[in-house]
Design an enzyme around this catalytic site. Structure first.
Site, mmCIF file in Angstrom:
data_model
loop_
_atom_site.group_PDB
_atom_site.id
_atom_site.type_symbol
_atom_site.label_atom_id
_atom_site.label_comp_id
_atom_site.label_asym_id
_atom_site.label_seq_id
_atom_site.Cartn_x
_atom_site.Cartn_y
_atom_site.Cartn_z
ATOM 1 N N LEU A 141 0.870 -1.171 0.000
ATOM 2 C CA LEU A 141 0.000 0.000 0.000
ATOM 3 C C LEU A 141 0.905 1.218 0.000
ATOM 4 O O LEU A 141 1.985 1.192 0.589
ATOM 5 C CB LEU A 141 -0.908 0.025 1.241
ATOM 6 C CG LEU A 141 -1.948 -1.078 1.383
ATOM 7 C CD1 LEU A 141 -2.656 -0.947 2.730
ATOM 8 C CD2 LEU A 141 -2.973 -1.032 0.254
ATOM 9 N N ASP A 142 0.476 2.290 -0.662
ATOM 10 C CA ASP A 142 1.251 3.520 -0.624
ATOM 11 C C ASP A 142 1.472 3.940 0.828
ATOM 12 O O ASP A 142 0.658 3.638 1.711
ATOM 13 C CB ASP A 142 0.521 4.646 -1.357
ATOM 14 C CG ASP A 142 0.356 4.364 -2.842
ATOM 15 O OD1 ASP A 142 1.136 3.555 -3.379
ATOM 16 O OD2 ASP A 142 -0.568 4.945 -3.444
ATOM 17 N N LYS A 143 2.538 4.666 1.072
ATOM 18 C CA LYS A 143 2.889 5.079 2.432
ATOM 19 C C LYS A 143 1.708 5.702 3.166
ATOM 20 O O LYS A 143 1.445 5.377 4.327
ATOM 21 C CB LYS A 143 4.056 6.074 2.383
ATOM 22 C CG LYS A 143 4.473 6.609 3.742
ATOM 23 C CD LYS A 143 5.642 7.568 3.638
ATOM 24 C CE LYS A 143 6.030 8.102 5.007
ATOM 25 N NZ LYS A 143 7.195 9.036 4.938
ATOM 26 N N ARG A 191 -5.656 6.295 -7.340
ATOM 27 C CA ARG A 191 -5.400 7.730 -7.344
ATOM 28 C C ARG A 191 -5.343 8.277 -8.770
ATOM 29 O O ARG A 191 -5.908 9.335 -9.066
ATOM 30 C CB ARG A 191 -4.113 8.024 -6.583
ATOM 31 C CG ARG A 191 -4.181 7.596 -5.120
ATOM 32 C CD ARG A 191 -2.804 7.467 -4.485
ATOM 33 N NE ARG A 191 -2.128 8.753 -4.413
ATOM 34 C CZ ARG A 191 -0.851 8.878 -4.064
ATOM 35 N NH1 ARG A 191 -0.119 7.798 -3.807
ATOM 36 N NH2 ARG A 191 -0.305 10.082 -4.004
#
Length: 264
Positions: A70-72, A180
């Site tokens: 997962l993105d930060k 996104r």
């Protein structure tokens, strides 16, 4: 290149499911998943090394147990492999897209349709290599399905259209920054996203937000995107697993600020 030595870190970790082969955690926002050449500490892997005796080594020395990321600043459900057998099985599950991955996204505006599908190849942006983009040629096939859950608006601004909405996004594929990029491509970028579709303070879609909503967005570490549901068949036992991850406090606070303006 200097070889990195990973150190276990005694920090709390919310476990949603665990057995001898794998575990599922609720990753908080602001936490990088695994170390890299530029970050040796302060990652989820460092925390896992403290809580878990054995992790699969297939991912390499910097990514023990890591099957997906997962993105930060994206929070939510993330599965970790403890054994090589589980790791190989999970890789196969992800490659076949035989997994349910459902996200909540708080976005600018609201799609006109109750539900829809976004398709478009995703690859590195030709103008900014740090960003991903929809590409007419090249890239990797990507498909996201969305469903509108709630709309938020006052009806007293310069436009009667909703200024924000909560979407449920289901991934058919899993590309870097997929949700996104896809949501930004239909003009509904994720609130708080520092990379894609972030408006300036002079743009109407930012000025249309109530002050308390803007304040709540300012307290986010990044995008208001949360991996709510993860479901798949256990790669070893075949058991059906489905977990729901509670959103973090910052996400809940923003949702509460928006809820005051919920449109019926």
């Amino acid at each position: 290149m200097k070889k990195l030595e990973l150190h276990a870190e005694d920090k709390p970790m919310e476990i949603l499911f665990q057995d001898e082969h794998l575990l599922i955690v609720n990753k908080p926002p602001g936490l990088t998943v695994h170390p890299s050449d530029t970050q040796a500490d302060g990652t989820l892997v460092n925390i896992l090394l403290h809580h878990v005796k054995d992790l699969s080594g297939i991912g390499g020395t910097l990514r023990p147990g890591i099957v997906h990321r997962l993105d930060k600043n994206t929070s939510g459900a993330l599965v970790i492999s403890k054994t090589d057998r589980a790791h190989q099985g999970l890789v196969d599950i992800f490659s076949r897209h035989d997994i349910d991955r459902v996200y909540w996204a708080l976005v600018f505006g609201a799609p006109e349709l109750l539900s829809g599908t976004i398709r478009g190849n995703i690859g590195r942006s030709t103008s900014d290599r740090k960003k991903m983009a929809l590409l007419k040629t090249g890239g990797r096939h990507a498909v996201s399905h969305y469903r509108k859950l709630e709309e938020f608006g006052r009806g007293t601004t310069r436009s009667t259209k909703p200024f924000a909405s909560r979407l449920e996004v289901t991934l058919e594929t899993g590309r870097t920054h997929q949700i996104r990029v896809h949501l930004n491509s239909i003009s509904h970028s994720v609130l708080g996203d520092p990379t894609y579709g972030t408006p300036s303070e002079t743009q109407s879609k930012w000025k249309d937000l109530p002050a308390e909503v803007r304040e709540a967005i300012g307290k986010l570490p990044g995008q208001a995107l949360h991996a709510r549901v993860l479901g798949f068949r256990h790669p070893v036992s075949g058991e059906k697993i489905r977990v729901e991850a509670e959103p973090p406090e910052q996400f809940k606070n923003l949702l509460a600020a928006l809820a005051v303006f919920k449109k019926s």
